[in-house]
Design a protein around this motif. Structure first.
Motif, PDB file in Angstrom:
ATOM      1  N   TRP A   1      17.252 -96.021  20.119  1.00 25.24           N
ATOM      2  CA  TRP A   1      15.893 -96.332  19.537  1.00 25.24           C
ATOM      3  C   TRP A   1      14.735 -96.291  20.523  1.00 25.24           C
ATOM      4  N   PHE A   2      14.727 -96.550  21.645  1.00 23.98           N
ATOM      5  CA  PHE A   2      13.479 -96.764  22.622  1.00 23.98           C
ATOM      6  C   PHE A   2      13.469 -95.594  23.468  1.00 23.98           C
ATOM      7  N   THR A   3      14.754 -94.830  23.572  1.00 25.12           N
ATOM      8  CA  THR A   3      14.659 -93.468  24.308  1.00 25.12           C
ATOM      9  C   THR A   3      14.314 -92.334  23.756  1.00 25.12           C
ATOM     10  N   ASN A   4      14.880 -92.242  22.330  1.00 28.82           N
ATOM     11  CA  ASN A   4      14.667 -91.045  21.534  1.00 28.82           C
ATOM     12  C   ASN A   4      13.750 -91.336  20.474  1.00 28.82           C
ATOM     13  N   MET A   5      12.407 -90.986  20.725  1.00 30.95           N
ATOM     14  CA  MET A   5      11.448 -91.410  19.788  1.00 30.95           C
ATOM     15  C   MET A   5      10.763 -90.061  19.265  1.00 30.95           C
ATOM     16  N   PRO A   6      10.139 -89.881  18.099  1.00 30.25           N
ATOM     17  CA  PRO A   6       9.739 -88.603  17.561  1.00 30.25           C
ATOM     18  C   PRO A   6       8.167 -88.816  17.808  1.00 30.25           C
ATOM     19  N   ASP A   7       7.483 -87.709  18.028  1.00 37.34           N
ATOM     20  CA  ASP A   7       6.092 -87.630  18.374  1.00 37.34           C
ATOM     21  C   ASP A   7       5.207 -88.429  17.196  1.00 37.34           C
ATOM     22  N   TYR A   8       3.947 -88.725  17.882  1.00 41.00           N
ATOM     23  CA  TYR A   8       3.058 -89.475  16.914  1.00 41.00           C
ATOM     24  C   TYR A   8       2.035 -88.427  16.600  1.00 41.00           C
ATOM     25  N   PRO A   9       1.796 -87.898  15.357  1.00 37.54           N
ATOM     26  CA  PRO A   9       1.043 -87.115  15.010  1.00 37.54           C
ATOM     27  C   PRO A   9      -0.509 -87.369  15.431  1.00 37.54           C
ATOM     28  N   GLY A  10      -1.234 -86.095  16.059  1.00 34.88           N
ATOM     29  CA  GLY A  10      -2.294 -86.401  16.633  1.00 34.88           C
ATOM     30  C   GLY A  10      -3.579 -86.985  15.640  1.00 34.88           C
ATOM     31  N   ALA A  11      -3.450 -86.294  14.530  1.00 32.32           N
ATOM     32  CA  ALA A  11      -4.546 -86.819  13.643  1.00 32.32           C
ATOM     33  C   ALA A  11      -4.410 -88.224  13.115  1.00 32.32           C
ATOM     34  N   THR A  12      -3.308 -88.532  13.010  1.00 31.81           N
ATOM     35  CA  THR A  12      -3.091 -89.746  12.830  1.00 31.81           C
ATOM     36  C   THR A  12      -3.598 -90.854  13.841  1.00 31.81           C
ATOM     37  N   VAL A  13      -3.144 -90.498  15.168  1.00 32.78           N
ATOM     38  CA  VAL A  13      -3.456 -91.141  16.237  1.00 32.78           C
ATOM     39  C   VAL A  13      -5.027 -91.397  16.375  1.00 32.78           C
ATOM     40  N   GLN A  14      -5.748 -90.095  16.011  1.00 32.05           N
ATOM     41  CA  GLN A  14      -7.220 -90.066  16.179  1.00 32.05           C
ATOM     42  C   GLN A  14      -7.721 -90.808  15.014  1.00 32.05           C
TER      43      GLN A  14
ATOM     44  N   VAL B   1      18.677-100.338  -2.801  1.00 35.26           N
ATOM     45  CA  VAL B   1      17.868 -99.837  -1.395  1.00 35.26           C
ATOM     46  C   VAL B   1      17.615 -98.610  -1.313  1.00 35.26           C
ATOM     47  N   TYR B   2      15.986 -98.303  -1.072  1.00 33.41           N
ATOM     48  CA  TYR B   2      15.768 -96.897  -0.730  1.00 33.41           C
ATOM     49  C   TYR B   2      14.888 -96.866   0.389  1.00 33.41           C
ATOM     50  N   LEU B   3      14.939 -95.891   1.008  1.00 36.82           N
ATOM     51  CA  LEU B   3      14.329 -95.694   2.334  1.00 36.82           C
ATOM     52  C   LEU B   3      13.243 -94.417   2.461  1.00 36.82           C
ATOM     53  N   ILE B   4      12.105 -94.656   2.695  1.00 32.52           N
ATOM     54  CA  ILE B   4      11.141 -93.522   3.024  1.00 32.52           C
ATOM     55  C   ILE B   4      11.425 -93.211   4.503  1.00 32.52           C
ATOM     56  N   ASP B   5      11.752 -91.829   4.573  1.00 37.95           N
ATOM     57  CA  ASP B   5      11.926 -91.144   6.228  1.00 37.95           C
ATOM     58  C   ASP B   5      10.920 -90.373   6.341  1.00 37.95           C
ATOM     59  N   TRP B   6      10.150 -90.671   7.509  1.00 35.61           N
ATOM     60  CA  TRP B   6       9.047 -89.806   7.700  1.00 35.61           C
ATOM     61  C   TRP B   6       9.370 -88.767   8.766  1.00 35.61           C
ATOM     62  N   GLY B   7      10.376 -88.275   9.018  1.00 31.71           N
ATOM     63  CA  GLY B   7      10.910 -87.278   9.775  1.00 31.71           C
ATOM     64  C   GLY B   7      10.437 -87.236  11.031  1.00 31.71           C
ATOM     65  N   LYS B   8      10.713 -85.978  11.673  1.00 32.98           N
ATOM     66  CA  LYS B   8      10.739 -85.752  13.365  1.00 32.98           C
ATOM     67  C   LYS B   8       9.502 -84.903  13.443  1.00 32.98           C
ATOM     68  N   PRO B   9       8.267 -85.412  13.440  1.00 36.46           N
ATOM     69  CA  PRO B   9       6.999 -84.647  13.811  1.00 36.46           C
ATOM     70  C   PRO B   9       7.141 -84.002  15.094  1.00 36.46           C
ATOM     71  N   THR B  10       6.709 -82.853  15.402  1.00 31.95           N
ATOM     72  CA  THR B  10       6.474 -82.178  16.547  1.00 31.95           C
ATOM     73  C   THR B  10       4.917 -81.810  16.885  1.00 31.95           C
ATOM     74  N   ILE B  11       4.683 -80.943  17.657  1.00 36.55           N
ATOM     75  CA  ILE B  11       3.294 -80.806  18.040  1.00 36.55           C
ATOM     76  C   ILE B  11       2.762 -79.738  16.861  1.00 36.55           C
ATOM     77  N   ASP B  12       3.649 -79.157  16.170  1.00 37.22           N
ATOM     78  CA  ASP B  12       3.372 -78.074  15.085  1.00 37.22           C
ATOM     79  C   ASP B  12       2.756 -79.167  13.836  1.00 37.22           C
ATOM     80  N   ASP B  13       3.155 -80.372  13.941  1.00 36.31           N
ATOM     81  CA  ASP B  13       2.648 -81.385  12.986  1.00 36.31           C
ATOM     82  C   ASP B  13       1.532 -82.213  13.388  1.00 36.31           C
ATOM     83  N   ALA B  14       0.616 -82.057  14.417  1.00 32.90           N
ATOM     84  CA  ALA B  14      -0.269 -82.646  14.847  1.00 32.90           C
ATOM     85  C   ALA B  14      -1.268 -82.882  13.837  1.00 32.90           C
ATOM     86  N   GLY B  15      -1.538 -82.278  12.918  1.00 40.77           N
ATOM     87  CA  GLY B  15      -2.564 -82.224  11.709  1.00 40.77           C
ATOM     88  C   GLY B  15      -2.009 -83.184  10.921  1.00 40.77           C
ATOM     89  N   LEU B  16      -0.924 -83.902  10.826  1.00 40.38           N
ATOM     90  CA  LEU B  16      -0.705 -84.973   9.884  1.00 40.38           C
ATOM     91  C   LEU B  16      -1.495 -86.315  10.018  1.00 40.38           C
TER      92      LEU B  16
END
Length: 419
Positions: free
Chosen positions: A298-311, A139-154
């Motif tokens: 899980w439901f309370t502590n969520m990382p940001d959703y990058p703006g570029a991906t949302v768009q 078993v392997y797991l890809i971890d996308w990490g914890k994006p912040t506003i600085d990662d809005a361009g992802l």
């Protein structure tokens, strides 16, 4: 003489206990009740305070032995070492005997964005990672990490054209297997599909499992689906006049994790209230509090959703439904979903308020796979993935399906020292 005095003492003792025995028993019983009440009250107060100031002591997730084999920025890849114990006890008491004969094709778990990857290793008895390890999978797991506003361009390009290929390359090198299987939950399933559609040269993804992945956004749920379909008409008219959504700064679309948490909870507000009431009722139970805190994290502590991906998702998938139509532009590539020939197993929850059955079922029409199966299983958006019934439905079906399509080593192997 001694016998005489012994008889006298025995007689008086008998009379005493006949008169006062009930009183003594009642007094002892009340003392025991008071002691239990004091202990329960102390535990209640302790958990009420400690869960606020020392929350990390209650979190039971992400405890399975692992190592990071690759990292690029906030993205990383984890390898989970084989279980050392002989049995695995699941929630509800079911015991699994850990299989020592391993499968040669590794399983790569792909989480969605907007949550932390440890949801795949939630609790010791409710861990998808441990479940598949117990059944003989690497078993392997890809971890996308914890994006912040600085990662809005992802953007989708970062995830599917850059990080996904790098992650699979690292996994293939580490596992010494060109073939892999993918298991994606929600957006993780969509990212897996996008990777395969944009990389037709990669024929070594043997199997793909998607869980609650909304391929058809116009059927996503009774609210956002029709709304997206309705807005697509004026959006097309506005686009013809020269206005493009991608001209707006990525930061404007960036979604803070706290907002994501609120939006998710609002899909089932009564459930949120009832679970909190149950917590108060069981606040003196250390185990109950720890399980509640872990699930609630899980439901309370969520990382940001990058703006570029949302768009991109709003424009390409929400408004224009490109994935359901079979093609999607990602960076300088065209993701053509008819390129996908991997074996497909897809799931939808019968009570999912976020992803409808129709939205998830659309995968069956956009891929060219000949071996493809779709299941409707009990549960909401989280329950279908790791609810109390998931082990007997989603997990069990996935395990059986994958075992038939994975190659087993001829003998047990030990990769515990592999790095």
């Amino acid at each position: 003489m001694c016998l005489f005095f012994s008889s006298i003492l025995a007689h008086h003792a008998q009379v005493y206990f006949m008169r006062y025995g009930d009183f003594i028993f009642m007094t002892t019983s009340k003392i025991e009740q008071a002691t239990r009440f004091a202990k329960t009250s102390a535990a209640f107060v302790r958990n009420a305070v400690q869960r606020r100031i020392n929350k990390e002591n209650y979190i039971l997730s992400d405890k399975t032995d692992n190592e990071v084999i690759f990292q690029d920025g906030i993205m990383s890849v984890k390898y989970y070492r084989p279980l050392t114990e002989d049995t695995l006890v699941l929630e509800g008491g079911q015991t699994l005997h850990v299989r020592r004969r391993r499968f040669a094709i590794p399983l790569v778990m792909v989480p969605p964005l907007g949550v932390f990857a440890w949801i795949f290793d939630l609790l010791a008895d409710r861990s998808l990672v441990r479940y598949f390890l117990a059944h003989g999978f690497e078993v392997y797991l890809i971890d996308w990490g914890k994006p912040t506003i600085d990662d809005a361009g992802l953007s989708l390009e970062n995830y599917t054209l850059d990080w996904f290929p790098k992650a699979l390359a690292a996994i293939r090198e580490h596992s010494e297997s060109d073939e892999v299987s993918l298991l994606g939950y929600c957006m993780g399933g969509l990212l897996s599909l996008m990777y395969l559609a944009a990389h037709p040269e990669d024929k070594n993804v043997a199997n793909l499992i998607t869980i609650a992945s909304p391929v058809d956004m116009h059927k996503m749920n009774p609210i956002t689906g029709p709304m997206s379909q309705l807005l697509s008409i004026p959006a097309s008219m506005i686009r013809k006049r020269g206005f493009q959504l991608h001209q707006i700064a990525d930061e404007r679309f960036h979604v803070d994790g706290k907002v994501l948490s609120w939006m998710f909870k609002m899909t089932n507000p009564l459930g949120v209230v009832s679970s909190y009431i149950e917590l108060i009722r069981n606040l003196s139970d250390d185990d109950y509090v720890a399980r509640y805190m872990t699930m609630n994290e899980w439901f309370t502590n969520m990382p940001d959703y990058p703006g570029a991906t949302v768009q991109e998702m709003m424009r390409k998938m929400g408004l224009y439904n490109r994935m359901a139509k079979g093609k999607l532009n990602i960076g300088n590539r065209v993701a053509d979903f008819s390129n996908i020939t991997a074996n497909i197993l897809a799931f939808a929850g019968d009570n999912d308020k976020i992803v409808s059955i129709g939205g998830a079922r659309a995968i069956m029409t956009v891929v060219s796979s000949t071996d493809k199966t779709f299941h409707i299983v009990p549960g909401g958006h989280a329950g279908v993935f790791t609810g109390s019934k998931a082990v007997h439905t989603t997990w069990s079906i996935s395990k059986d399906w994958l075992q038939l399509r994975s190659k087993a080593y001829p003998r047990p192997v030990n990769k515990s020292n592999k790095s």
